[in-house]
Enzyme design. Structure first.
Site, PDB file in Angstrom:
ATOM      1  N   LYS A  97       1.154   0.500  -6.561  1.00 57.85           N
ATOM      2  CA  LYS A  97       1.400   1.153  -5.084  1.00 57.85           C
ATOM      3  C   LYS A  97       1.699   2.744  -5.726  1.00 57.85           C
ATOM      4  O   LYS A  97       2.194   3.198  -6.631  1.00 57.85           O
ATOM      5  CB  LYS A  97       2.643   0.644  -4.472  1.00 57.85           C
ATOM      6  CG  LYS A  97       2.654  -0.582  -4.302  1.00 57.85           C
ATOM      7  CD  LYS A  97       3.879  -0.874  -3.404  1.00 57.85           C
ATOM      8  CE  LYS A  97       3.471  -2.375  -2.848  1.00 57.85           C
ATOM      9  NZ  LYS A  97       2.729  -3.553  -3.506  1.00 57.85           N
ATOM     10  N   ASP A 131      -2.868  -0.790  -4.087  1.00 52.41           N
ATOM     11  CA  ASP A 131      -2.403  -1.465  -2.876  1.00 52.41           C
ATOM     12  C   ASP A 131      -2.189  -0.537  -1.809  1.00 52.41           C
ATOM     13  O   ASP A 131      -2.008   0.819  -1.994  1.00 52.41           O
ATOM     14  CB  ASP A 131      -1.046  -2.017  -3.119  1.00 52.41           C
ATOM     15  CG  ASP A 131      -0.894  -3.184  -3.981  1.00 52.41           C
ATOM     16  OD1 ASP A 131      -1.763  -3.722  -4.359  1.00 52.41           O
ATOM     17  OD2 ASP A 131       0.542  -3.435  -4.538  1.00 52.41           O
ATOM     18  N   ARG A 181     -10.374  -4.513  -0.957  1.00 52.73           N
ATOM     19  CA  ARG A 181      -9.586  -5.816  -0.695  1.00 52.73           C
ATOM     20  C   ARG A 181      -9.235  -5.710   0.635  1.00 52.73           C
ATOM     21  O   ARG A 181      -8.659  -4.598   0.973  1.00 52.73           O
ATOM     22  CB  ARG A 181      -8.305  -5.670  -1.584  1.00 52.73           C
ATOM     23  CG  ARG A 181      -7.190  -7.002  -1.265  1.00 52.73           C
ATOM     24  CD  ARG A 181      -5.752  -6.704  -1.669  1.00 52.73           C
ATOM     25  NE  ARG A 181      -5.734  -6.631  -3.040  1.00 52.73           N
ATOM     26  CZ  ARG A 181      -4.643  -6.039  -3.789  1.00 52.73           C
ATOM     27  NH1 ARG A 181      -3.738  -5.598  -2.922  1.00 52.73           N
ATOM     28  NH2 ARG A 181      -4.777  -5.786  -5.046  1.00 52.73           N
TER      29      ARG A 181
END
Ligand code: FDA
Length: 304
Positions: A97, A131, A181
């Protein structure tokens, strides 16, 4: 819905987080969703899963660091994970992150930290997945991910289907051959920014997934939703898209049955394996996704 909002609100409470993470019951609370508190715990799970034919993305838990020194420490711990993955011969990626790398403190420092990680990963032949956090970070996260991908070619970005903007982002990612993703999205967002109902989020997911399957660059379909997974199979079959052109992704501890079945049937399936002491926000988001998990949690806490 109210319980989901309450759990997401609690996930951002700093004092509660400190108290929970240092609690003696931490380990008992977290075993379902978290591989353990140490890197060794994470590597043990990675080894077991890879032996079962399941791919892994390792996540060292932590977000929103409060100093640049902490951000550098995060970066170094990720570089250590990469070295362990490489020396054990694992096929795993790492997931990171950007607030863990200092995005809230200095965008330049965050880029610099990520550049160090991504270039080391490229040297080792490994990949980095970035992410996606709440919508205040979307633009910066995608821009940084794209820049890293263009420089090193080993980065995957995340797009959240609940965001109204995501169709445009997916178009752009496909044009730039950026691996993506696709997930539904796990944060509390205002209605103007994100679809609120499960029906709208699911429809958006399916629309974006079809685009990625047809035109994306090795997409990761991150969901445990049976109906969506069934649609992915159907669409891929109908368009003649072979199973090595995409992968399914799931979270460690959720739908274990499905992950094993996919691996046995020859589909590419990657589990997101989190470990580390800063587990509280991640853990609370998992509870918010399925408040019924609270029952499971209580049982775990009170058993012998
Ligand atoms: P949905 O929530 O509709 O659940 C479908 C079914 O899955 C449920 O009926 C239940 O059976 C099972 N399930 C789902 N969540 C569960 C839980 N917590 N406990 C038990 N069962 C559960 N989000 C984000 O904002 N940024 C990110 O970077 C990522 N990254 C990411 C990586 C990977 C590999 C996955 C799988 C997910 C994410 N997410 C994420 C989280 C994602 O946005 C979403 O919140 C969860 O995946 C839950 O959504 P589903 O698609 O599973 O559907």
């Amino acid at each position: 819905m109210a319980l989901r909002s309450l759990l997401l609100y609690l996930s951002r409470r700093k004092r509660l987080r400190r108290w929970m993470e240092t609690s003696p019951i931490a380990e008992r609370l977290t075993t379902r969703f978290i591989a353990g508190l140490t890197l060794d715990d994470g590597l043990t799970v990675c080894d077991r899963l890879e032996r079962e034919g399941i791919l892994v993305s390792m996540d060292r838990l932590g977000e929103s660091v409060t100093s640049l020194a902490e951000a550098e420490a995060s970066r170094d711990s990720y570089i250590q994970i990469l070295h362990c993955i490489a020396s054990n011969g694992f096929d795993a990626t790492v997931s990171v992150k950007l607030t863990q790398f200092g995005l809230d403190l200095s965008e330049a420092a965050c880029r610099e930290n990520l550049e160090r990680l991504v270039s080391e990963a490229a040297r080792l032949g490994k990949k980095v997945e970035i992410d996606m956090e709440s919508s205040e970070y979307t633009d910066r996260t995608l821009e940084i991910a794209l820049a890293m991908h263009q420089a090193h070619g080993n980065v995957r970005a995340v797009v959240q289907a609940y965001l109204r903007r995501s169709a445009k982002d997916i178009e752009r990612m496909c044009e730039l051959r950026m691996p993506v993703r696709l997930c539904k999205g796990a944060y509390k967002e205002p209605a103007g920014v994100a679809f609120a109902s499960k029906r709208e989020v699911d429809e958006s997911y399916i629309r974006l997934m079809r685009v990625l399957l047809e035109r994306g660059c090795y997409p990761g379909l991150a969901t445990h939703d049976d109906r969506i997974i069934e649609e992915a199979h159907r669409f891929a079959r109908e368009r003649g898209i072979p199973p090595d052109r995409y992968e399914f992704q799931m979270l460690y501890g959720i739908r274990r049955d499905l992950a094993r079945r996919f691996a046995a049937e020859g589909y590419r399936i990657r589990l997101y394996v989190p470990f580390g002491e800063a587990w509280y926000p991640y853990f609370m988001r998992r509870l918010a996704e399925r408040p019924a998990n609270l029952v499971f949690l209580m049982r775990n806490l009170f058993k012998g």
